[in-house]
Design a protein around this motif. Structure first.
Motif, PDB file in Angstrom:
ATOM      1  N   LYS A 142      28.767  -7.597  -4.533  1.00 23.42           N
ATOM      2  CA  LYS A 142      29.605  -7.357  -3.359  1.00 23.42           C
ATOM      3  C   LYS A 142      30.802  -8.300  -3.335  1.00 23.42           C
ATOM      4  O   LYS A 142      31.938  -7.893  -3.034  1.00 23.42           O
ATOM      5  CB  LYS A 142      28.769  -7.507  -2.091  1.00 23.42           C
ATOM      6  CG  LYS A 142      29.509  -7.165  -0.808  1.00 23.42           C
ATOM      7  CD  LYS A 142      28.593  -7.286   0.404  1.00 23.42           C
ATOM      8  CE  LYS A 142      29.342  -6.946   1.686  1.00 23.42           C
ATOM      9  NZ  LYS A 142      28.461  -7.044   2.876  1.00 23.42           N
ATOM     10  N   LYS A 143      30.562  -9.573  -3.648  1.00 26.87           N
ATOM     11  CA  LYS A 143      31.663 -10.542  -3.700  1.00 26.87           C
ATOM     12  C   LYS A 143      32.635 -10.205  -4.820  1.00 26.87           C
ATOM     13  O   LYS A 143      33.859 -10.305  -4.670  1.00 26.87           O
ATOM     14  CB  LYS A 143      31.115 -11.956  -3.904  1.00 26.87           C
ATOM     15  CG  LYS A 143      30.569 -12.615  -2.658  1.00 26.87           C
ATOM     16  CD  LYS A 143      30.271 -14.085  -2.939  1.00 26.87           C
ATOM     17  CE  LYS A 143      29.869 -14.829  -1.682  1.00 26.87           C
ATOM     18  NZ  LYS A 143      29.661 -16.259  -1.938  1.00 26.87           N
ATOM     19  N   PHE A 144      32.082  -9.816  -5.949  1.00 31.74           N
ATOM     20  CA  PHE A 144      32.934  -9.484  -7.091  1.00 31.74           C
ATOM     21  C   PHE A 144      33.832  -8.291  -6.757  1.00 31.74           C
ATOM     22  O   PHE A 144      35.037  -8.311  -7.035  1.00 31.74           O
ATOM     23  CB  PHE A 144      32.069  -9.180  -8.313  1.00 31.74           C
ATOM     24  CG  PHE A 144      32.855  -8.863  -9.550  1.00 31.74           C
ATOM     25  CD1 PHE A 144      33.548  -9.859 -10.219  1.00 31.74           C
ATOM     26  CD2 PHE A 144      32.913  -7.568 -10.043  1.00 31.74           C
ATOM     27  CE1 PHE A 144      34.295  -9.570 -11.362  1.00 31.74           C
ATOM     28  CE2 PHE A 144      33.642  -7.272 -11.178  1.00 31.74           C
ATOM     29  CZ  PHE A 144      34.336  -8.279 -11.838  1.00 31.74           C
ATOM     30  N   ASP A 145      33.275  -7.268  -6.146  1.00 31.95           N
ATOM     31  CA  ASP A 145      34.060  -6.090  -5.779  1.00 31.95           C
ATOM     32  C   ASP A 145      35.133  -6.435  -4.756  1.00 31.95           C
ATOM     33  O   ASP A 145      36.256  -5.915  -4.809  1.00 31.95           O
ATOM     34  CB  ASP A 145      33.142  -5.006  -5.219  1.00 31.95           C
ATOM     35  CG  ASP A 145      32.188  -4.431  -6.267  1.00 31.95           C
ATOM     36  OD1 ASP A 145      32.462  -4.596  -7.465  1.00 31.95           O
ATOM     37  OD2 ASP A 145      31.169  -3.838  -5.865  1.00 31.95           O
ATOM     38  N   ARG A 146      34.810  -7.315  -3.821  1.00 31.60           N
ATOM     39  CA  ARG A 146      35.753  -7.703  -2.780  1.00 31.60           C
ATOM     40  C   ARG A 146      37.001  -8.374  -3.346  1.00 31.60           C
ATOM     41  O   ARG A 146      38.091  -8.297  -2.772  1.00 31.60           O
ATOM     42  CB  ARG A 146      35.062  -8.647  -1.796  1.00 31.60           C
ATOM     43  CG  ARG A 146      35.871  -9.030  -0.580  1.00 31.60           C
ATOM     44  CD  ARG A 146      35.344 -10.307   0.059  1.00 31.60           C
ATOM     45  NE  ARG A 146      35.512 -11.445  -0.832  1.00 31.60           N
ATOM     46  CZ  ARG A 146      35.126 -12.681  -0.528  1.00 31.60           C
ATOM     47  NH1 ARG A 146      34.520 -12.926   0.607  1.00 31.60           N
ATOM     48  NH2 ARG A 146      35.321 -13.680  -1.391  1.00 31.60           N
ATOM     49  N   SER A 147      36.846  -9.052  -4.469  1.00 33.69           N
ATOM     50  CA  SER A 147      37.962  -9.811  -5.037  1.00 33.69           C
ATOM     51  C   SER A 147      39.108  -8.924  -5.503  1.00 33.69           C
ATOM     52  O   SER A 147      40.228  -9.408  -5.687  1.00 33.69           O
ATOM     53  CB  SER A 147      37.476 -10.682  -6.200  1.00 33.69           C
ATOM     54  OG  SER A 147      37.060  -9.880  -7.287  1.00 33.69           O
TER      55      SER A 147
END
Length: 444
Positions: A324-329
């Protein structure tokens, strides 16, 4: 026994590794690992490779194993932005920098020492990796951040380092973008493909060093004859162990590693720009920019005409990056890129990845013996390449009793300060990062 079930995992696709000239080099097969070595080094980044070189230099007959959980150059050492700066030119993003002018002079000396060692190995072994004296721009857009640039100028003057102040049209013509208003150019900075450098250096290790990648270490046992326990259950007896696994050291349960934490950052690299897209880059040499504000984006214009961007910092409660964090970036990386190069809005990122940066509360690294005959070094402030190389080199000297004024200084100065336990650590760090982001403004 100190055990871990937490192993590094790659996040996204590391462009530096994919584009490395040494990507396809094959090291020793893990099936060839022996039951005993004189020294075992865990973690084959800049720290681990530097330690292995120095151990072999000090004792050419020693049998040394260098082990990494992932391909050499794939994780943290190969995921930085590729800056090798001789001077400390950045403020800590988290924590408080208590380094004195004397500390800064020591760091400059130590940085020069390890960079010279890398360059000597490169020359002697005829290694072909990217290692260019292109220099670095410390740049600002927000007017309120110019004061930090002025302070940096005074710092460079006190250290006696050469620099150039560049503004306005001159700065725009050098960079191919009018985004920045003011900058300091520090020539004594090397730009490189970090994965290519670390992997290339590992290929040049002496014959008494065996390199094993894709080999997880699940534990270490202290004692007069310490052991390294692999994830598949095999045990390796040795005289001493050096752990250069950065923030993952905290997952082994060492008391001294409780004051080590980490942040995530995210990077992306475009495809090669076309001739039409390079219209604004006529006569522009490869460059690297780090923002004067510690939360600001880092960028590079590479020799093969790509643009690299790194931004979006968050606290790493879990060392591996959640999807989720990776996609948000995506949003933050595209925003930083388009803000600076609106005319390239339709240019895609060919690669995107996440990385891990260790830090301590006072920006002092961890260095020394963490259990009987087990030694460790952890970087502390984002200056990973030189600081990791320093730690690895002098950990080798420490366990082989090679005294020096440099080692005396490191033993005296490299002690992390206290960090609060969870959940206060995550709450405090997250709030601090959000405040930094707000103040950074468009520098992000």
């Amino acid at each position: 026994m100190y055990k871990t079930s937490s192993f590094p995992e790659g996040s996204g696709v590391n462009p530096w590794y994919e584009l490395s000239a040494y990507k396809n080099h094959r090291f020793s097969d893990p099936s060839e690992i022996k039951n005993s070595y004189d020294y075992v080094v865990v973690g084959a980044g800049f720290g681990g490779v530097s330690a292995a070189f120095r151990l072999s230099e000090n004792n050419p007959s020693a049998k040394i194993a260098l082990i990494d959980a992932l391909p050499v150059g794939y994780y943290s050492s190969g995921r930085n932005a590729g800056f090798v700066a001789l001077a400390q030119v950045a403020k800590a993003l988290i924590g408080f920098d208590h380094f004195t002018l004397d500390d800064q002079r020591w760091l400059l000396h130590l940085n020069r020492t390890v960079v010279s060692r890398i360059e000597k190995i490169k020359e002697q072994s005829k290694l072909e990796f990217e290692w260019r004296q292109d220099g670095m721009y410390k740049a600002v857009r927000e007017k309120r951040n110019v004061a930090a640039l002025d302070a940096l100028e005074g710092h460079l003057q006190r250290l006696g380092l050469g620099y150039e102040r560049v503004k306005g049209d001159e700065l725009s013509s050098r960079l191919g973008t009018s985004f920045y208003r003011d900058a300091i150019y520090v020539k004594d900075t090397i730009l490189n493909n970090p994965s290519e450098v670390i992997r290339g250096l590992a290929t040049a290790l002496p014959s008494n060093v065996s390199v094993f990648e894709n080999t997880k270490v699940a534990g270490v046992e202290e004692g007069s004859i310490p052991k390294v326990i692999l994830a598949d259950g095999r045990e390796i007896a040795t005289r001493q162990v050096i752990l250069t696994v950065n923030a993952f050291l905290s997952r082994f349960g060492f008391a001294s590693a409780s004051n080590v934490a980490a942040i995530h950052s995210y990077g992306a690299l475009t495809r090669v720009l076309t001739d039409a897209e390079l219209e604004n880059f006529k006569n522009v040499r490869p460059w690297g920019i780090t923002a004067t504000h510690p939360s600001g984006a880092t960028l590079r214009f590479t020799p093969d005409h790509r643009i690299f961007v790194r931004t979006d910092i968050d606290f790493a409660t879990n060392l591996n990056i959640p999807q989720k964090k990776f996609d948000r970036s995506d949003f933050y990386l595209r925003r930083a890129f388009v803000r600076r190069f609106p005319e390239l809005e339709k240019v895609d990122f060919e690669y995107k990845y996440g990385g891990l940066i260790s830090f301590t509360g006072n920006t002092r690294p961890l260095f020394g013996e963490v259990a009987k005959n087990i030694y460790a070094g952890v970087t502390s402030d984002g200056t990973g390449v030189t600081r990791a190389a320093i730690l690895g080199t002098y950990l080798a000297d420490l366990i082989q009793h090679r005294d020096s004024s440099e080692l005396d200084y490191i033993k005296r100065a490299y002690h992390p300060s206290y960090l609060p336990p969870e959940p206060l650590r995550t709450l405090g760090a997250t709030a601090f990062l959000k405040y930094k982001d707000l103040y950074a403004g468009s520098e992000l």
